[in-house]
Every structure is written in C-alpha cells, then in structure tokens.
Design an enzyme around this catalytic site. Structure first.
Site, PDB file in Angstrom:
ATOM      1  N   ASN A  27       3.195   5.001  -5.692  1.00 51.36           N
ATOM      2  CA  ASN A  27       2.608   5.062  -4.843  1.00 51.36           C
ATOM      3  C   ASN A  27       2.820   5.880  -3.332  1.00 51.36           C
ATOM      4  O   ASN A  27       1.508   5.691  -2.876  1.00 51.36           O
ATOM      5  CB  ASN A  27       2.409   3.731  -4.857  1.00 51.36           C
ATOM      6  CG  ASN A  27       2.194   3.095  -6.148  1.00 51.36           C
ATOM      7  OD1 ASN A  27       3.158   2.379  -6.363  1.00 51.36           O
ATOM      8  ND2 ASN A  27       1.042   2.955  -6.955  1.00 51.36           N
ATOM      9  N   VAL A  52       0.894   7.001   1.580  1.00 57.27           N
ATOM     10  CA  VAL A  52       0.838   6.374   0.837  1.00 57.27           C
ATOM     11  C   VAL A  52      -1.037   5.404   0.346  1.00 57.27           C
ATOM     12  O   VAL A  52      -1.542   5.399   0.551  1.00 57.27           O
ATOM     13  CB  VAL A  52       1.634   4.670   1.296  1.00 57.27           C
ATOM     14  CG1 VAL A  52       0.954   3.923   1.109  1.00 57.27           C
ATOM     15  CG2 VAL A  52       2.601   4.894   2.237  1.00 57.27           C
ATOM     16  N   CYS A  53      -0.446   4.810  -0.953  1.00 60.47           N
ATOM     17  CA  CYS A  53      -1.851   4.249  -1.435  1.00 60.47           C
ATOM     18  C   CYS A  53      -1.190   2.540  -2.022  1.00 60.47           C
ATOM     19  O   CYS A  53      -0.664   2.539  -2.511  1.00 60.47           O
ATOM     20  CB  CYS A  53      -1.527   5.007  -3.443  1.00 60.47           C
ATOM     21  SG  CYS A  53      -3.371   4.270  -4.028  1.00 60.47           S
ATOM     22  N   LEU A  54      -1.831   1.646  -0.926  1.00 58.54           N
ATOM     23  CA  LEU A  54      -1.548   0.856  -0.904  1.00 58.54           C
ATOM     24  C   LEU A  54      -3.199  -0.280  -0.293  1.00 58.54           C
ATOM     25  O   LEU A  54      -3.497  -0.198   0.707  1.00 58.54           O
ATOM     26  CB  LEU A  54      -0.647   0.258   0.235  1.00 58.54           C
ATOM     27  CG  LEU A  54       0.069  -1.301   0.387  1.00 58.54           C
ATOM     28  CD1 LEU A  54       0.699  -1.676  -0.996  1.00 58.54           C
ATOM     29  CD2 LEU A  54       0.935  -1.255   1.173  1.00 58.54           C
ATOM     30  N   ASP A  61      -1.762   3.249 -10.687  1.00 64.63           N
ATOM     31  CA  ASP A  61      -2.845   4.162  -9.695  1.00 64.63           C
ATOM     32  C   ASP A  61      -1.885   5.198  -8.533  1.00 64.63           C
ATOM     33  O   ASP A  61      -1.309   4.705  -7.814  1.00 64.63           O
ATOM     34  CB  ASP A  61      -3.194   2.910  -8.814  1.00 64.63           C
ATOM     35  CG  ASP A  61      -4.112   3.489  -8.291  1.00 64.63           C
ATOM     36  OD1 ASP A  61      -4.975   4.174  -8.092  1.00 64.63           O
ATOM     37  OD2 ASP A  61      -4.536   2.364  -7.154  1.00 64.63           O
TER      38      ASP A  61
END
Length: 181
Positions: free
Chosen positions: A77, A85-87, A119
């Site tokens: 992620n 950052v994918c959060l 994801d």
C-alpha cells in the site's frame, strides 16, 4: 490560513516533538516537515527507520495531511517510487479529531502491521504477499537493511556514515603520483 488552523498545526507539531519524534521543518514552514518513523516491533519492518514527508493543507485539520515515505519501503500500500501511502484513514475517512500523533503512533504502524494486498499501490509487493508471505517478509527485511537503517538515513541527510568517513580519510592520504611533483 485561519488563526485557529495555525494554532492547531502548532499544537500538533508540539505534540510530535514532546512524544520524542525527530521532526525537521522544511524551509522553516510549519506546514511542511519530515519525521523519522521507526518500524513497529514484531513485524518485518522492525528496526527500520523511515523519513516521512508531511504536508499540511491550509484547511488542516479539516482536510487530511499528505504523507509520503522518502526512503524506499517494500509494502503493498506504499508506492515504491513516490512513497505515497494508500490509507483510507488519511485519504478518505480523515476527521479533525485525528492529529499527527495519531498518524505516527496508530495509522502508520497499523498500515505496516496489516498490509492490504487487495488495494495495492505496489503490485509486486501485493502479489508476493499473497503468493508467498515468507518471501515477502524476506524482501521487506532486505529493503529495511538497504534503505531504512540509521546509516542510510544519515547518508541521505548529507551526514557521512563511518564507512564514508574512512573512505574520505584514505583518499586524503594522497597518491604516489602526488609525491613525484
């Protein structure tokens, strides 16, 4: 930026520094800074140290901060090249109740502990985690050793590692051709 937003930013920065985070402002700007973040224990990221770039928008805390890893990390992620950052909690479900201490003490440690390969920003890391978790852990540890040691960070800050100091001392000795002159 309103006085209230500015006060909130100052409070968040103060909380981070009193929580013993190494924080450095970029160009003396309270809205842009870097924080040293240590990988959580009991994970393959343990022992790693990352420099996290933080930018706070004028609308902070009502609008979420921009967070990015500056040194390489292998994680499904986190984009390996940009460090983005994918959060969800930062990107879509941010709340003004959260502060920067939450980001460094809860959100980022949770992200490293519980990667979401469904994801991904790093397809290779996601695929490896799903196919072979032990090999994924080994690759994470390899990245930690190569890119997330205190020495690697100090070198990227312009500080020399002991090894670089020794190399410089040796090059200061001069060469044989210098003696002929």
């Amino acid at each position: 930026m309103s006085a209230t937003n500015k006060r909130r930013i100052e409070t968040d920065i103060m909380k981070l520094t009193t929580a013993d985070y190494d924080l450095q402002l970029v160009n003396d700007n309270l809205q842009e800074f870097q924080v040293r973040f240590t990988g959580p224990a009991d994970t393959p990221f343990a022992g790693g140290v990352w420099k996290i770039h933080v930018e706070l928008p004028d609308q902070y805390p009502y609008k979420s901060p921009s967070i990015g890893f500056m040194n390489k990390i292998f994680h499904p992620n986190i984009d390996e090249l940009s460090g983005s950052v994918c959060l969800d909690v930062i990107n879509t479900t941010w709340s003004p109740m959260f502060d920067m201490v939450n980001v460094f003490e809860s959100f980022l440690p949770q992200l490293l502990r519980y990667p979401n390969p469904n994801d991904p920003l790093n397809g290779e890391a996601a695929s490896l985690l799903m196919r072979n978790p032990k090999e994924y852990d080994a690759k994470v540890k390899e990245y930690v050793q190569r890119y997330a040691t205190k020495e690697a960070l100090d070198a990227s800050d312009g500080k020399k590692t002991e090894e670089e100091d020794e190399d410089e001392e040796m090059s200061d000795v001069g060469s044989i051709s210098d003696m002929d002159e």
